[in-house]
Scaffold this motif. Structure first.
Motif, PDB file in Angstrom:
ATOM      1  N   HIS A 218       0.794  -1.405  -0.334  1.00  0.00           N
ATOM      2  CA  HIS A 218       0.011  -0.372  -0.077  1.00  0.00           C
ATOM      3  C   HIS A 218       0.581   1.308  -0.079  1.00  0.00           C
ATOM      4  CE1 HIS A 218      -2.991  -2.876   0.902  1.00  0.00           C
ATOM      5  NE2 HIS A 218      -2.911  -3.084   2.019  1.00  0.00           N
ATOM      6  N   THR A 219       0.763   2.210  -1.352  1.00  0.00           N
ATOM      7  CA  THR A 219       1.030   3.226  -0.975  1.00  0.00           C
ATOM      8  C   THR A 219       0.516   4.521  -0.983  1.00  0.00           C
ATOM      9  OG1 THR A 219       2.830   2.455  -2.591  1.00  0.00           O
ATOM     10  CG2 THR A 219       3.327   5.046  -2.086  1.00  0.00           C
ATOM     11  N   GLU A 220       0.487   5.333  -0.292  1.00  0.00           N
ATOM     12  CA  GLU A 220      -0.307   7.080  -0.087  1.00  0.00           C
ATOM     13  C   GLU A 220       0.019   7.395  -1.587  1.00  0.00           C
ATOM     14  OE1 GLU A 220      -0.435   8.196   3.081  1.00  0.00           O
ATOM     15  OE2 GLU A 220      -1.717   6.903   4.757  1.00  0.00           O
ATOM     16  N   SER A 221      -0.597   7.973  -1.871  1.00  0.00           N
ATOM     17  CA  SER A 221      -0.182   9.084  -2.767  1.00  0.00           C
ATOM     18  C   SER A 221      -1.900  10.080  -3.631  1.00  0.00           C
ATOM     19  CB  SER A 221       0.188   7.985  -4.038  1.00  0.00           C
ATOM     20  OG  SER A 221       0.599   9.080  -5.222  1.00  0.00           O
ATOM     21  N   ILE A 222      -1.775  10.456  -4.582  1.00  0.00           N
ATOM     22  CA  ILE A 222      -2.752  11.270  -4.918  1.00  0.00           C
ATOM     23  C   ILE A 222      -3.107  11.140  -6.612  1.00  0.00           C
ATOM     24  CG2 ILE A 222      -2.803  14.078  -5.611  1.00  0.00           C
ATOM     25  CD1 ILE A 222      -2.032  13.363  -2.534  1.00  0.00           C
ATOM     26  N   ASP A 223      -4.367  11.413  -6.713  1.00  0.00           N
ATOM     27  CA  ASP A 223      -4.298  11.542  -7.774  1.00  0.00           C
ATOM     28  C   ASP A 223      -4.191  12.483  -8.721  1.00  0.00           C
ATOM     29  OD1 ASP A 223      -6.484  10.118 -10.255  1.00  0.00           O
ATOM     30  OD2 ASP A 223      -7.652  11.602  -9.730  1.00  0.00           O
ATOM     31  N   VAL A 224      -3.958  11.728 -10.475  1.00  0.00           N
ATOM     32  CA  VAL A 224      -3.971  13.284 -11.678  1.00  0.00           C
ATOM     33  C   VAL A 224      -4.605  12.757 -12.645  1.00  0.00           C
ATOM     34  CG1 VAL A 224      -1.235  13.454 -10.833  1.00  0.00           C
ATOM     35  CG2 VAL A 224      -1.719  11.431 -12.802  1.00  0.00           C
ATOM     36  N   MET A 225      -5.720  12.598 -12.297  1.00  0.00           N
ATOM     37  CA  MET A 225      -6.979  12.419 -13.718  1.00  0.00           C
ATOM     38  C   MET A 225      -7.795  13.333 -13.716  1.00  0.00           C
ATOM     39  SD  MET A 225      -6.434   9.248 -14.869  1.00  0.00           S
ATOM     40  CE  MET A 225      -4.692   8.772 -15.014  1.00  0.00           C
ATOM     41  N   ASP A 226      -7.356  14.249 -12.493  1.00  0.00           N
ATOM     42  CA  ASP A 226      -8.149  15.165 -12.681  1.00  0.00           C
ATOM     43  C   ASP A 226      -7.607  16.470 -11.887  1.00  0.00           C
ATOM     44  OD1 ASP A 226      -9.475  14.773 -10.152  1.00  0.00           O
ATOM     45  OD2 ASP A 226     -10.884  14.121 -11.014  1.00  0.00           O
ATOM     46  N   LYS A 260     -13.054   7.220 -12.886  1.00  0.00           N
ATOM     47  CA  LYS A 260     -11.965   7.112 -13.722  1.00  0.00           C
ATOM     48  C   LYS A 260     -10.732   6.966 -13.067  1.00  0.00           C
ATOM     49  CE  LYS A 260     -10.802  11.160 -16.107  1.00  0.00           C
ATOM     50  NZ  LYS A 260     -11.226  12.641 -16.775  1.00  0.00           N
ATOM     51  N   THR A 261     -10.605   7.702 -12.028  1.00  0.00           N
ATOM     52  CA  THR A 261      -9.735   7.603 -10.762  1.00  0.00           C
ATOM     53  C   THR A 261      -8.933   6.093 -10.081  1.00  0.00           C
ATOM     54  OG1 THR A 261      -9.829   9.956  -9.750  1.00  0.00           O
ATOM     55  CG2 THR A 261      -8.698   8.702  -8.396  1.00  0.00           C
ATOM     56  N   ARG A 262     -10.371   5.296 -10.317  1.00  0.00           N
ATOM     57  CA  ARG A 262     -10.500   4.696  -9.237  1.00  0.00           C
ATOM     58  C   ARG A 262     -10.536   2.914 -10.874  1.00  0.00           C
ATOM     59  NH1 ARG A 262     -12.863   2.048  -4.976  1.00  0.00           N
ATOM     60  NH2 ARG A 262     -14.402   4.058  -4.545  1.00  0.00           N
ATOM     61  N   PHE A 263     -10.696   3.267 -11.757  1.00  0.00           N
ATOM     62  CA  PHE A 263     -10.453   2.239 -12.616  1.00  0.00           C
ATOM     63  C   PHE A 263      -9.637   2.340 -14.003  1.00  0.00           C
ATOM     64  CE2 PHE A 263     -15.003   1.716 -11.114  1.00  0.00           C
ATOM     65  CZ  PHE A 263     -14.793   0.318 -10.133  1.00  0.00           C
ATOM     66  N   ALA A 264      -9.245   3.998 -14.012  1.00  0.00           N
ATOM     67  CA  ALA A 264      -7.713   3.665 -15.371  1.00  0.00           C
ATOM     68  C   ALA A 264      -6.739   3.343 -15.157  1.00  0.00           C
ATOM     69  CB  ALA A 264      -7.833   5.341 -15.115  1.00  0.00           C
ATOM     70  N   PRO A 375     -19.097  20.444 -13.705  1.00  0.00           N
ATOM     71  CA  PRO A 375     -18.625  19.630 -12.330  1.00  0.00           C
ATOM     72  C   PRO A 375     -18.629  18.345 -12.840  1.00  0.00           C
ATOM     73  CG  PRO A 375     -19.628  21.573 -11.977  1.00  0.00           C
ATOM     74  CD  PRO A 375     -20.149  21.395 -13.494  1.00  0.00           C
ATOM     75  N   ARG A 376     -19.939  18.126 -13.061  1.00  0.00           N
ATOM     76  CA  ARG A 376     -20.405  16.566 -13.165  1.00  0.00           C
ATOM     77  C   ARG A 376     -19.021  15.366 -14.250  1.00  0.00           C
ATOM     78  NH1 ARG A 376     -25.924  13.362 -14.492  1.00  0.00           N
ATOM     79  NH2 ARG A 376     -24.862  10.833 -14.515  1.00  0.00           N
ATOM     80  N   HIS A 377     -18.807  16.427 -14.969  1.00  0.00           N
ATOM     81  CA  HIS A 377     -17.630  15.060 -16.524  1.00  0.00           C
ATOM     82  C   HIS A 377     -15.939  16.346 -15.891  1.00  0.00           C
ATOM     83  CE1 HIS A 377     -21.107  14.557 -18.793  1.00  0.00           C
ATOM     84  NE2 HIS A 377     -21.437  14.448 -17.727  1.00  0.00           N
ATOM     85  N   GLU A 378     -15.687  17.365 -15.512  1.00  0.00           N
ATOM     86  CA  GLU A 378     -14.720  17.990 -14.659  1.00  0.00           C
ATOM     87  C   GLU A 378     -14.001  17.981 -13.886  1.00  0.00           C
ATOM     88  OE1 GLU A 378     -15.110  22.322 -15.927  1.00  0.00           O
ATOM     89  OE2 GLU A 378     -16.574  21.792 -17.968  1.00  0.00           O
ATOM     90  N   ALA A 379     -15.074  17.619 -13.074  1.00  0.00           N
ATOM     91  CA  ALA A 379     -14.777  17.466 -11.329  1.00  0.00           C
ATOM     92  C   ALA A 379     -15.667  16.881 -10.403  1.00  0.00           C
ATOM     93  CB  ALA A 379     -14.235  18.621 -11.229  1.00  0.00           C
ATOM     94  N   PRO A 380     -15.433  15.277 -11.062  1.00  0.00           N
ATOM     95  CA  PRO A 380     -16.942  14.610 -10.164  1.00  0.00           C
ATOM     96  C   PRO A 380     -16.617  14.851  -8.438  1.00  0.00           C
ATOM     97  CG  PRO A 380     -16.598  13.210 -12.390  1.00  0.00           C
ATOM     98  CD  PRO A 380     -15.283  14.369 -11.645  1.00  0.00           C
ATOM     99  N   ILE A 381     -15.912  15.157  -8.364  1.00  0.00           N
ATOM    100  CA  ILE A 381     -15.498  15.639  -6.048  1.00  0.00           C
ATOM    101  C   ILE A 381     -16.335  16.555  -6.561  1.00  0.00           C
ATOM    102  CG2 ILE A 381     -13.895  15.099  -4.972  1.00  0.00           C
ATOM    103  CD1 ILE A 381     -14.319  12.650  -5.874  1.00  0.00           C
ATOM    104  N   ILE A 382     -15.739  17.720  -6.867  1.00  0.00           N
ATOM    105  CA  ILE A 382     -16.555  18.843  -6.836  1.00  0.00           C
ATOM    106  C   ILE A 382     -18.101  18.931  -6.936  1.00  0.00           C
ATOM    107  CG2 ILE A 382     -16.470  21.234  -7.725  1.00  0.00           C
ATOM    108  CD1 ILE A 382     -13.723  21.114  -7.829  1.00  0.00           C
TER     109      ILE A 382
END
Length: 692
Positions: A218-226, A260-264, A375-382
């Motif tokens: 396990h490695t803690e990191s940051i997502d870069v998909m958005d 996208k973050t999870r499955f790409a 925002p739904r497509h550009e940043a789903p978390i936001i």
């Protein structure tokens, strides 16, 4: 505050808290299946039973019981032990004995709590019921016989995702969780129900039967998909990242991540650039690092800096951009740009390109105006945070731009930029709403900023913000929503045209006019490669995407999972990735490649270690020293004077599932694109593959 006693300890908790929350506050763990702190209370599993007095002489569900003054709670009595054993016995009565072959094995709440609270034997000998598996699309694998009806997945899709496509039918022993009619889940957050499911009923379809949790590093990191910078955990086995999971960060992504973050991540092992290449006789051929550097040195020898340009891509890390910017400065080139989509962002005023409200600050706003943004497509978390604010009440959202299908009501004001110009001089619906709101916010997207009049539009929105109280003491509601993970970091480091420098548009124009002879693409794949003319192209990146096909020299770099790197998210929060696996073959960390090239070119950069390079970044932009924090940006004048063109806004993202070199080669994202996406940016409701 309310005073109560829990297992003999007197505690004070906020009024309105539930008993289970009060128990957590004093460190007492209460078992649960249906309860989740971010979802509406259901009270269906009855696992969280406790004794409460004064009250009825029977166990009570602590998740649904509000605290009261002088309440006495007992969590560990013979009656509670017997009640929990009974609940567990009922839950296991129909649960299949799938543990040896279940993907949830080792991470299963039912497994853990059966060990801690189960009887060890069952009095039920009847046949277990069987339930038909449901189709939920290419991401979620179902085994509905295992379902214990906690309804977490239903509540998540309803409350957080805002796409109520799951529900329960029938009652009692015939109850089933289903999509009603067989269809794929169309939410961009649907993968989170895999984490929420406390049993193995919902698991990851792409990850199925890949690994056991105890095999993974396990490695803690940051997502870069958005550009949100979601906090993630990379699970790797050997040389491959096999799974991406969310990591808790209340200020950024809470505990959710986009699909996208999870499955790409399966795209990380495909079409990789793992050795240098040089074009000879019109064909790219494998080469050594020295041969690749020699080819670059030979082509740039004697070439003035005005003939060399560099473009940074959407996934470039700050260290690589800093090193490349320093190299371009040493070569005398002012032609650098990190805005490969052509967005007219002013790098001189930091507040002019940040999400100043911050992601967590959305919960304090009472009005939101979207300008050229989805925002739904550009940043789903936001988008999920905006929905959370909407559900709290007293929040209105309006949009200027293309019609958007969001997960909350939106007032469509039209797809014409002149609406904004009129608002600056007359009393329009926008002006009335901004005046009425106490904490209004504006979100301007890349679909607005990449227009030809993007700089003028930016200035106009700034004037609206200043005139109608969007920016005032104690509140900054002016927000730029980025789509590229590298964008804010590049602007912070000044990876923009210098004096008499060219931006991306003019770099491409210059290559056609033979005014630019060498172009360095740092992972830049989103530009029109056909416009590079006869320029000598150096491509540094990790995937064989568009830039690599056009390159004359390829320098293989590392993906975000393979390096210690710095990124700055859309709100200006500095965060760092951690190396989970090593780059494949001869690929190297990007800043090291630039540093080695600088020495080969006789322009040696003044740092040899990552620490020295980061010290250089901090010297240029001091907020890089505050990792994990958002440094407040000073307000000022930005944008350009001039009138707007009466043009409509185009979507910033053409296909949510394919926005970068990693997701474009991901088989999972390709399947999602085929089954869940249709041209125009609206999910395909049927979940079926579209005809060509």
């Amino acid at each position: 505050m309310v005073k109560l006693t829990i297992d003999g300890t007197e505690v004070e908790v906020p009024a309105g808290s539930t008993v289970i929350q009060a128990c957590e506050q004093v460190g007492i763990e209460i078992p649960r299946f249906c309860y989740h702190e971010r979802l509406e209370i259901a009270g269906t599993c009855r696992m969280c039973l406790v004794e409460i007095s004064p009250g009825p002489p029977k166990p009570q569900a602590s998740c649904a019981m509000p605290v009261a003054e002088n309440m006495v709670v007992k969590t560990d009595t013979p009656m509670i032990k017997k009640a929990r054993e009974g609940v567990m016995e009922f839950l296991l009565a129909n649960h299949p004995l799938d543990c040896p072959i279940c993907d949830q094995g080792g991470e299963c709440d039912l497994q853990d709590q059966a060990m801690a609270y189960g009887r060890g034997s069952s009095r039920f000998h009847e046949h277990k019921r069987a339930v038909k598996d449901k189709y939920m699309g290419p991401l979620v694998k179902t085994q509905m016989t295992r379902c214990i009806h906690c309804t977490r997945c239903i509540r998540f899709m309803e409350d957080v995702a805002g796409v109520p496509e799951l529900g329960a039918v029938n009652r009692g022993g015939h109850m089933e969780v289903t999509t009603y009619i067989e269809k794929a889940l169309t939410s961009e957050l649907s993968g989170n129900i895999i984490d929420l499911c406390p049993v193995g009923a919902l698991t990851s379809k792409p990850y199925a039967f890949t690994a056991r949790p105890w095999e993974l590093k396990h490695t803690e990191s940051i997502d870069v998909m958005d550009a949100v910078g979601s906090n993630i955990r990379l699970d790797s086995r050997g040389p491959q990242v096999v799974r991406v999971l969310p990591r808790l960060n209340e200020d950024v992504n809470e505990e959710w991540i986009s699909d996208k973050t999870r499955f790409a991540c399966d795209g990380l092992k495909l079409q990789r650039l793992d050795r240098p290449m040089v074009r000879k006789g019109g064909k790219l051929q494998e080469a050594t690092w020295q041969e690749a550097f020699d080819a670059i040195v030979e082509r740039t020898r004697g070439l003035p800096g005005e003939k060399i340009a560099a473009i940074a891509g959407d996934l470039a890390d700050c260290e690589a951009m800093m090193a490349l910017k320093d190299l371009m400065d040493k070569l005398g080139s002012p032609h650098t740009d990190c805005r490969q989509d052509g967005a007219h962002l002013d790098a001189s005023i930091r507040a002019g390109y940040l999400f100043n409200t911050t992601i967590a600050g959305i919960e304090q706003a009472d009005y939101c105006l979207l300008i050229g943004s989805n925002p739904r497509h550009e940043a789903p978390i936001i988008n999920a945070r905006l929905r959370k604010r909407y559900l709290a009440g007293g929040f209105h959202v309006a949009s200027v731009g293309p019609e958007v299908e969001l997960t909350y009501p939106v007032e469509e004001l039209g797809n014409d930029s002149t609406i904004l110009e009129k608002s600056l001089g007359s009393n329009t619906a926008i002006v009335e709403a901004l005046k009425k709101a106490e904490r209004p916010m504006i979100i301007i997207g890349q679909g607005a900023l990449k227009r030809e009049d993007g700089a003028q539009l930016l200035a106009l929105v700034r004037q609206l913000a200043e005139k109608y109280g969007v920016v005032k003491d104690g509140w900054n509601g002016f927000n730029v929503l980025h789509t590229a993970a590298a964008r804010v970091g590049g602007l912070d480091l000044g990876f923009v045209p210098g004096e008499k420098g060219r931006d991306v548009r003019n770099i491409l124009r210059g290559t056609l006019d033979i005014e630019i002879e060498v172009v360095y693409l740092l992972g830049a794949d989103e530009i029109d490669m056909s416009r590079l003319g006869r320029a000598f192209v150096i491509y540094q990146g990790h995937h064989g995407d568009k830039g690599a096909h056009r390159a004359d020299v390829i320098l293989p770099g590392a993906a975000y999972t393979e390096k210690d790197a710095t990124y700055v998210n859309t709100e200006g929060r500095v965060q760092q990735t951690q190396m989970a696996i090593f780059p494949p073959g001869q690929a190297k960390e990007d800043w090291k490649i630039v540093r080695a090239l600088s020495e080969a070119m006789g322009r040696k950069l003044p740092y040899d270690t990552l620490e020295q390079l980061r010290a250089r970044m901090v010297k240029l932009a001091p907020h890089f020293a505050k990792v994990g924090e958002v440094a407040q940006a000073a307000w000022g004048a930005f944008g350009a004077k001039g009138s707007l063109k009466a043009n409509s806004f185009d979507p910033a993202i053409e296909n949510f599932y394919m926005t970068d070199p990693i997701s474009r080669v991901s088989p999972t994202m390709a399947e999602c694109s085929a089954k869940l996406w249709k041209k125009g940016g609206t999910p395909d409701k049927t979940g079926k593959k579209r005809a060509a």
